[in-house]
Structure formats: structure tokens, C-alpha cells
Design a protein around this motif. Sequence first.
Motif, PDB file in Angstrom:
ATOM      1  N   PRO A 249       0.821  -1.228   0.000  1.00 28.06           N
ATOM      2  CA  PRO A 249       0.000   0.000   0.000  1.00 28.06           C
ATOM      3  C   PRO A 249       0.854   1.277   0.000  1.00 28.06           C
ATOM      4  N   ARG A 252       2.880   1.539  -3.407  1.00 27.07           N
ATOM      5  CA  ARG A 252       1.964   2.045  -4.431  1.00 27.07           C
ATOM      6  C   ARG A 252       1.746   3.555  -4.274  1.00 27.07           C
ATOM      7  N   TYR A 253       1.591   3.994  -3.018  1.00 24.35           N
ATOM      8  CA  TYR A 253       1.349   5.426  -2.780  1.00 24.35           C
ATOM      9  C   TYR A 253       2.567   6.265  -3.158  1.00 24.35           C
ATOM     10  N   GLN A 255       4.629   5.526  -5.443  1.00 24.54           N
ATOM     11  CA  GLN A 255       4.863   5.418  -6.889  1.00 24.54           C
ATOM     12  C   GLN A 255       3.884   6.309  -7.663  1.00 24.54           C
ATOM     13  N   GLN A 256       3.861   7.576  -7.313  1.00 26.10           N
ATOM     14  CA  GLN A 256       3.050   8.542  -8.045  1.00 26.10           C
ATOM     15  C   GLN A 256       3.990   9.619  -8.586  1.00 26.10           C
TER      16      GLN A 256
ATOM     17  N   TRP B 172      -3.136  10.225 -13.045  1.00 24.55           N
ATOM     18  CA  TRP B 172      -2.203   9.524 -12.150  1.00 24.55           C
ATOM     19  C   TRP B 172      -0.951  10.349 -12.015  1.00 24.55           C
ATOM     20  N   PRO B 173      -0.631  10.960 -10.899  1.00 19.04           N
ATOM     21  CA  PRO B 173      -1.413  10.889  -9.665  1.00 19.04           C
ATOM     22  C   PRO B 173      -2.682  11.719  -9.777  1.00 19.04           C
ATOM     23  N   LEU B 202      -6.456   1.159  -8.454  1.00 18.02           N
ATOM     24  CA  LEU B 202      -5.180   1.146  -7.724  1.00 18.02           C
ATOM     25  C   LEU B 202      -5.135   2.144  -6.555  1.00 18.02           C
ATOM     26  N   PHE B 203      -5.958   3.175  -6.608  1.00 19.69           N
ATOM     27  CA  PHE B 203      -5.992   4.164  -5.520  1.00 19.69           C
ATOM     28  C   PHE B 203      -7.393   4.335  -4.939  1.00 19.69           C
ATOM     29  N   ASP B 205      -8.936   3.090  -2.530  1.00 22.76           N
ATOM     30  CA  ASP B 205      -9.064   3.198  -1.075  1.00 22.76           C
ATOM     31  C   ASP B 205      -9.045   4.659  -0.611  1.00 22.76           C
ATOM     32  N   PHE B 206      -8.181   5.468  -1.245  1.00 14.26           N
ATOM     33  CA  PHE B 206      -8.130   6.875  -0.861  1.00 14.26           C
ATOM     34  C   PHE B 206      -9.022   7.761  -1.735  1.00 14.26           C
ATOM     35  N   PHE B 244      -9.297  -3.739   0.888  1.00 10.79           N
ATOM     36  CA  PHE B 244      -8.527  -3.262  -0.272  1.00 10.79           C
ATOM     37  C   PHE B 244      -7.121  -3.843  -0.263  1.00 10.79           C
ATOM     38  N   ASP B 245      -6.467  -3.798   0.874  1.00 13.16           N
ATOM     39  CA  ASP B 245      -5.078  -4.261   0.943  1.00 13.16           C
ATOM     40  C   ASP B 245      -4.953  -5.740   0.590  1.00 13.16           C
ATOM     41  N   LEU B 248      -4.912  -5.744  -3.096  1.00 11.67           N
ATOM     42  CA  LEU B 248      -3.972  -4.876  -3.811  1.00 11.67           C
ATOM     43  C   LEU B 248      -2.917  -5.644  -4.625  1.00 11.67           C
TER      44      LEU B 248
END
Lengths: 314, 314, 314, 314
Positions: A249, A252-253, A255-256, B172-173, B202-203, B205-206, B244-245, B248
Amino acid sequence: MPLDETARGVYVIAPTPFHEDGRIDLASTDRMTDFFLQEAGADGMTILGVMGEAPKLDAAESLDITQRIIRRAGKAGIIVGVSAPGFAAMRALARGAMEAGAAGVMIAPPSTLRTDDQIVTYFKQAVEAIGADIPWVLQDYPLLFTVQMTPGVIRRIVQELPSCVMLKHEDWPGLEKISALRGFQADGSMRPISILCGNGGLFLDFETERGADGAMTGYAFPDMLAELVKLSRAGERDRAHDLFDAHLPLIRYEQQFGVGLAVRKYVLRRRGVIASDAQRKPGSTLGAKARAEVEYLLSRLARHDARAKLAPAG
Amino acid sequence: MPLDETARGVYVIAPTPFHEDGRIDLASTDRMTDFFLQEAGADGMTILGVMGEAPKLDAAESLDITQRIIRRAGKAGIIVGVSAPGFAAMRALARGAMEAGAAGVMIAPPSTLRTDDQIVTYFKQAVEAIGADIPWVLQDYPLLFTVQMTPGVIRRIVQELPSCVMLKHEDWPGLEKISALRGFQADGSMRPISILCGNGGLFLDFETERGADGAMTGYAFPDMLAELVKLSRAGERDRAHDLFDAHLPLIRYEQQFGVGLAVRKYVLRRRGVIASDAQRKPGSTLGAKARAEVEYLLSRLARHDARAKLAPAG
Amino acid sequence: MPLDETARGVYVIAPTPFHEDGRIDLASTDRMTDFFLQEAGADGMTILGVMGEAPKLDAAESLDITQRIIRRAGKAGIIVGVSAPGFAAMRALARGAMEAGAAGVMIAPPSTLRTDDQIVTYFKQAVEAIGADIPWVLQDYPLLFTVQMTPGVIRRIVQELPSCVMLKHEDWPGLEKISALRGFQADGSMRPISILCGNGGLFLDFETERGADGAMTGYAFPDMLAELVKLSRAGERDRAHDLFDAHLPLIRYEQQFGVGLAVRKYVLRRRGVIASDAQRKPGSTLGAKARAEVEYLLSRLARHDARAKLAPAG
Amino acid sequence: MPLDETARGVYVIAPTPFHEDGRIDLASTDRMTDFFLQEAGADGMTILGVMGEAPKLDAAESLDITQRIIRRAGKAGIIVGVSAPGFAAMRALARGAMEAGAAGVMIAPPSTLRTDDQIVTYFKQAVEAIGADIPWVLQDYPLLFTVQMTPGVIRRIVQELPSCVMLKHEDWPGLEKISALRGFQADGSMRPISILCGNGGLFLDFETERGADGAMTGYAFPDMLAELVKLSRAGERDRAHDLFDAHLPLIRYEQQFGVGLAVRKYVLRRRGVIASDAQRKPGSTLGAKARAEVEYLLSRLARHDARAKLAPAG
């Protein structure tokens, strides 16, 4: 010791530590070097990379920090990024880096290259410029450079240029490419090279299984990367994936594009590796929401990995 | 019921099921539609998307499968991708889709657009072409289309074109972009729109925490996406992230350009949703190593999510 | 008669004539066809090209105008552009065009292709899709499509795909490419193909001398192009260049992206070939200054070429 | 004297003269400087441009040649290209150039910029880096840099950054852009700037009529460019076009990417301005066919312009 095709493990892509006012933070640079190489178990470092803040340093600063890190690094190998808009600058950077004691240099293709022949020709000219005696790393990062090198083109480069000893692999997707290159070695059509993987480590769990020798990337827990590579090499598949999945997690975060460096410096600061997460201007910063998200990810990670258990953010 | 800015939840990007010989598999199409909308809890589907196999269908096939899915879908909303090299084709597709009962259409910018004005002008012309009465989704996918729309440009489009009711967000981002757009709504400078997120989840969750209304993507466990959106909306933050994790590692694996569709179809076949993971030519297939990696990921996921516990691969 | 590698002379890239209100102008279409093929001495026409207004036509209109022009053209060869985002649409267009009596089709590479192998594979798949019995033209236009094909890649395509009979050459710079390809033929490593040149004719004076068979472009004086090709073939070098140089200021002016079509239609209208220079929306128009510049260029050209002596603009 | 918005006439983009063995040819550098500024009537020179061979010079060579040319140039203004991958290098180049006596610097946008805001922000940061006291030229060359600046964006840059005093205009097509910018000045929404045009001079005949102040390009007959600008300013429209049209076949031939520099150096050598047309490696050379074509173009030009009457090629 010069870099060669037997290199393995983790080469950390190092950020440049700055004070809040934009000066280079030398104490943090030393501490970071010690941390990466002594504590975190990395085998080397890669500095002045194309995505870091190297372009914000002037020539004297670049040379200073290169020399300082190499001295501090002791026997560990330091690779210096020498990609440049022209071969004269590339040559000056490469010769200067090697004189300072670098283990090798790294070269990325300029984004104008398109055809297979253009790509091979470019690297031939680059080697002619820097000298065939300098071991170098071929950086394959199509997402950023928009240059696509097939396995066959990489083989041509490796076969025609003996001083190319390593591939920084960050094609995406890239697992089949590793298998194809290792297949070339197996069938004798390509000599062995070291393959270290980038992309923030996002596929490192499987990349090592496909035959990669390790990682060259900048994730804020290089200690985890080093551990993962060792577990994988020891055949501890499930343990390697358990470790990786716990970090995914946050990997991945981080990697932006653009945001990534801010996250990385923030976590390195929180871990006490560098004193400030400031970027020299023009830089990016994490907003309050992003910082809170990173803290949340760290707190979740801490349930599995004690290294993420940090004192509350100041 | 026409699509509007209150849409939320999950709209699955649907693949096209084929028989091994390349014919459309109608039985699998029906079963897939039922699975997505009845079992998996999706609120709608998006078909004929630009990354799927829609371009391999001829015009008659496209219309047939659109009509079949819409009939089968009942009250759920079906969004139809109508991006086309010219406005005449776009108009024909859009009018045809709406006559067949679609809830709305989706339009992506052509990769030649660069300046802010070019982008806004293009969508004005598109709406003029299809008619201002058709609700449509703005697809923002810079990594694929190389068109970069700032939050300000999206606001201009939303404000000038009332029939734009939804953003398919896959920058992305992209987290700060969601916050910026919701900020525009909060300060009254932009009317409300629905924001559904792509990028394979991929994101997600946030993204939901930043204000997104849900997902529009094609991950092979849309039931997980639907559950995640509900947990997030219910304020069950930790449970949402736990779910989610667990997914992932597979989400990340499926989010590989080109390979992704092969993974997705493979998993949907393994789950019994479609009969074959064949792609119409020219298509990609999973090699033995990749299949084994997916199976390994499924077995690891099954420890946390019973839906991934599948009979051994045949 | 199907297109083959002996084709030479001028194939005019034909615009689509519209009425001011956006309807296709059928009478102008007929007159234009007659003008190009009877009066101007062109050997054929290319329709539905990627830069024209073909994407503004719906499918029925495209088929109608294709059939109408082919009927009107008699024995002259009509080539139909069939580039499409997917192979299903390409196949439908190609089969439809050939059934209507087209001499062949033209295919451009999608802008996503990068490596040599990707390019060759794409055209193999295209031929598999449309059928190996349809003669086709390979369009090589890197400036527009951003796809770079080396002479070696073109040779691979020609050797592996016998139905490829012509190259629409519009690389820039491109003179050495023609020489390289003709060299391949001379050394027996490539079978003969027809080479017709585009780029608005900007280098046609030397392209014919390098071995090109003629032009496939849309300059508003195709009669000049036809004459130039004949002079060049007859070895009348100075006369060919005298003619070309007189037209070069206007050729150069017409060779402006986006503006070019407006200039072309304006001059064709002024020459009485089409009734209106309207473009279907969204189109470009010439401002007052640009119109005055074109008129000035025509008046200067008229001193050398009586065809440019036109009645005052209305 | 520092560059300001009243600059007009011709600023020659200067090549770097080399000996056959790759060393800089200092005598030719002096002779070229004298020729451009004394004989050819140019008002200034632009050196270390992004398309020349500047990237092949190392830092010391760049500074040496800059100082040498500036000393030799006397009162004429020398503009120094300072585009660099990072702001630290840009600052060092810019401060060094100004200390050496440059009239100003030129900055091109990096090819990664897309949105209007990204473009404006980049130039703000660049000015912050080099200092607001250095007059600079905004280079607008979308074909090479893939960055598209609308007239509105250029106006924002000009209005927000007072040290921007000149536009190097080489958009293509670009005539309407000149008119739009001059329109902004006329309606008071933009302060006056100097506009000099590039693109090898291919549209200079009309660019001056649209309001450009002259040329900044490298055509091998800068004396013709200077004469053209004077004729145009004097209202001698027909004579200006007669002169231009005589040169257009060669202008067009020189305006070929990659090949262009080889043609330019070849003609400058033939005119006795530089001793050798060698390029430092990696460079391009003219093949026998291309040399013969250039000679033929020169012989045809000599009928109209005695400056092209040269002794037979050695």
C-alpha cells in the motif's frame, strides 16, 4: 571496485537532502549514506538520477556531493547518472565521476529516439564519447522517456558494447521482458548482465522470481527491499510475499509521478534519516490530506513491520 | 433512466466475451451481465470502452451487443463509449446507443489536443455533434491519451456543457485532483458532478475518501469494489482498507498495460463468469509463468477473501 | 483494374466538396472528379484520406461518395483510405471499397507504434484483417503519425506482405529514403514498388529525380504536378524546375497544417472546380489577411502560369 | 547594450565551425562573425542554440566561444541560448553569458509541458532562477519541442514577466499568431515585444507583412534575409517577394530536419565564410546526390542573385 555483471542486491536511488532554505544538507547526506549502506543493507547507491533533484544542482555542487558520498560509502559501489543533452557534457560528467571513485555510470536514452537503429546508434556514440573503459548501466524506462527498447534491441546493445554491464529495468509491464532477457542468456545469444529493477519496487516480488538480481529504486524502506531480495534468493517465497504485501500500500502510494519524491523525503525524515523533507525550488510538497494518508499507511504498516513504528509526527 | 450527477457506486468496464474461434460468446455475455449487476452489486456497466476489444467488433456486432446487454441489464445504467476519430461516427454511435436504451455515453479526448482552449473546444464540438440532450461522461486518462486537463479546464467543460454529468477520473497521480474538483463544488464555482475512478482501482481506497462517488473500472472482483465503496461511505475506514489491501497485490498485477485484459479475462473465467478467456485477434495471452503468478496471487487472496477460493485450474 | 507496383503519375488527394450548409455537394464532386482526371491529367485519386474531412462523414455518406466517385472515374484508379482504430472497421471499409470498384486501399500506422517489430506486426495483422487479395498503399508520414519507419522496416513490410504495392512517401526529410529504397530494389533485396510522394509536393522537384514515380498529394494545381512528373520523366530537368519554382511560393503556403485545406479549397473554388470552399463543422476558414495573401500569390504565379490567371475574387 | 523590445532586423543563428578533426576552428569563427555582422548586415547573432552543435561543446569550450564571439561582435547584440535540463545549469549559463557581455539569453520550454498553467509556471521559475534583470527571448517552436503556446499564453508570459523582451516565433503555421499578438498590442492588452521569426525563413516574406520585426534563423544567405527585411519595411512588397522567391527553393531545401545543418555549413563553406563544413561527431554529412542538388540550386539561384555565383566546388 568497478561495477560488473555480477552486481546484485539493492542500489538505492538517493534523494538530495536540503535544508529548508535550499542549501544542501551535508550532515543529512552523510547520515543518509550511512543509513542506506550500513543499516539498511543496501549494496550501493545511485546518485544524480534523472528523476531526482540533480538538475537543481550546479556543476560544482554535483561534483562535491558525488565526491562526498563516494568517500563516505567506503567499498560500496556508487553509480552516477550522466544522462545529458549532449555527449560533451556526458563525457565530462562520466570522466569526473570515475575519477572521484564511482563504480560506474548510468545512461538513459533521449526521448527523441524512435527506431531500433536510432537507439543502438545512440548508445554506441555515448560509449565512444565517455570511453569504452567505463562500466555503465542501461536505463530502460519507457513510461518516462517514451523510448521503447525491445529485448532484441537490448541484446544488440549488450552484445555490441561490452562496457554495458547492467540493466536498470523499469519497463511497465516488464515481467516478460526479464524472462526474455534471461532466456537470451540461457540460449547463449546474450552475455550475462546484471538486472536491477526500478518502478518504485511495485513488481519486485515477482521480478526477483523472474530472474532479476535485485532493485535499483528509491522506496523509503530500502531495508525492506534488501530483505525481500535475500528472502527471494533463499527460496522463501511466502515470506518474501508476506513482507512485500505489507509494504505494497505504501509502495503504491509512493509510486506517483511528482508526488513520489515528496512522499519519499517525508518518510525518510519521519524515520530520522534526513533532517528535512524540503525540496529545492521548484519542488512539490505534500498537502495536509496527503500527509495524513501517509501517516495512516505507516500506522497500518507498523502492525506488520516494526520499522514503520514511528514517533508521532511533529 | 438517464445518467445524472447523482450516480455513485460501481460501473464495471465490461470486457467482450469471445469463443475460442473469435465469435462473440452470447451466453457468457448474458452471464457476465447478470454477474456484474445481480451478484457483484455493481450499479451499472460501461461498454465499448477505448481499452477493451470494442475496436475489434464491426458496426453490426457493436450495436447487437449493446442492445443485448441493455435489455439484460434491466434498470441498471449502461454507459456506452462513443469516442471516434470523427464527429459523424461519434454522433451515429451516440444516437444509436441512446435509442437502444443507454443511460449515457462516454467521450475521451483525441491525443492531439494540447492547449486548454483546444480541449474545451473539442468537447463543445462533440456535444454539438451528438446533441445537448445526451448525458455524457468525460474521460480523463492522461497516461493513455497524453491529454492533460487541469481541474480548471474540467471546470470550464462542466460549466459550459450542462450535459456533462460525470467524470471518469483516471489521472495519475490524481488524489489532489479529486480534492480540487470537490473544492470547486464547495466554493460554488462548479456545479456538482459524479466522479467515478478508473486506473484499475489502484488508488480507490483513498479516492473514495477524497470525495469520489465510486469506481468505473474493470478489476476482476467488482464485488470487492462495490463492497469497498459501501464500507467507505459507511465510514468503516479500517475495514475498507483491510479489504482493499488484501486485493492490492492482484489489483496491481492486473494494472499492467496490455497484459491487464488477459489477466482480467483469465480471472473472470476462473470465477466462472465467462466460458473462455480468448481474445479476438490480435490479442494478448498469458504465458505459463504469468498464469502461475496469477494463481499464486489468487491463493494468497483466498486466505482473506473467500471469493478467491477457486477450484484448481483446469 | 487493381493497383499494382507499376502505378505512376499523379493520384490527387481529393477534398470533400460541401455546400455552405454542410451537405455534400454532389455536383461539385462530379466536376472535381472530371477536372482531376480529365483536365488536370491525374492518373487517379485518393479519397477518404486521414487528413481530409472524411471523419466528418457518416458511414452511409462515405460509402455513397466512394461509389459516386468510382463510377465517375471510369478507368482511373481510385484508392480509398481505410485507416481505422480497429481491424474490424478497417476490414469493413476495405471490403466495401473494393466491392465498389476501388483500385486499392491505403493504410496508415496508428500513432502508438514505436519499435520496428510493432510496426511490421501491425501491418501483418492489417493484411490478415482485410485479406491478402486487396492491394494496398503503405502511408509513411512520421510528422503526422509520429511513427518512424526506417528503409529497412519498409523493406520488411514489402517483402513479407506481397499485397503492399505502393508507398505514399511523406517522410521529412525524405530524399535519402527514396534513394535507399530504390537501392534495395537495385541490389535485389526488395521487390519493386511504386513510390508516390506527399507533403504537398514541397520536394517533388527532387523526389522524382531520386526515383519516385510521382505524387499523391492535394495541391490545388494537380495539373502542374502531372506536368512536372512528365517533364522530369522526359529528362527536361530545367523546365521541370522552372515550372516547380514558379509554384513553390504557393505550394509552401498551402503546406501549413490545418490552414492547408482551407487554402486548397479556396483556390479550387477560385479555379471553378468546386462551388464553395466551405468545410463541414468543425472546420477552419481563411481570414481576410490570408485570403489576400493567397490572391497575391496567385497573381504572382499568373505571370508564369496562365492557369493561375483568375477572374477577380467575388 | 541589453536586448529590449525594440530589437529588429536579423539575428543569425550561428553554427559552430570545426576543423576536420573536430577541434573548434577559431579563425573561421572570427571570419563568420565578421561576415554575419559586417558584410551580411545582420544586427546580431544567436549562439549556443538548441538545434546547433552547442551540446557537443564542453562547458569550457562553450564559455570560450561565447566570449570570443562577443568580443569580436563589438556593438552588435549577441543572444545566448541557455535552455537546460535544470534551473541550476540555466542560471549558471545565463549569469556567465551576461558577464561575458551578452545582450540577452534565450529559453525554450522543456518538451514535458502540456497545460497553459504548466507553461506559464515554468517561465516564472526560469526567471526566478536566472534573475529578473536578464532580458530574455521566449522560443516558441512547437514542431520541435511539442509544447503549444496559444497567443493568450504568450500574453500571460509577457505581462507577468517584464524581462521577456522578444519572441522567437517559429510556430507552424504561424502567420495568424503574429497577427493575434500584434492585435493584443493594438488593443492594449499586451505590452510591445520584438518578434523575430525562425523556421529557416520559410514564411519570412509574409511574416514581416504580418508585423514581425525580422528574422532569427540560420539560412546560409543571411544577407538576403537582411535585405528582405529592409525591403519589406520600406514597403517594397514586390521587390521583397522577388528576392524571396528566388531563394525559396534553397530555403526550402535547407529547412530539412537533421540535413539542414549540413546544407547550411556546406553553403557557408562554398561562400568562403568557414573553412570546413565538418560537424563534430556525431554529425550528419551530405551524400553525393544531396551535394549535387545543392550545387544545382545554387546555380539556379545565381541567375537572380550574384551572391550565389560561386567558384566550382573543389
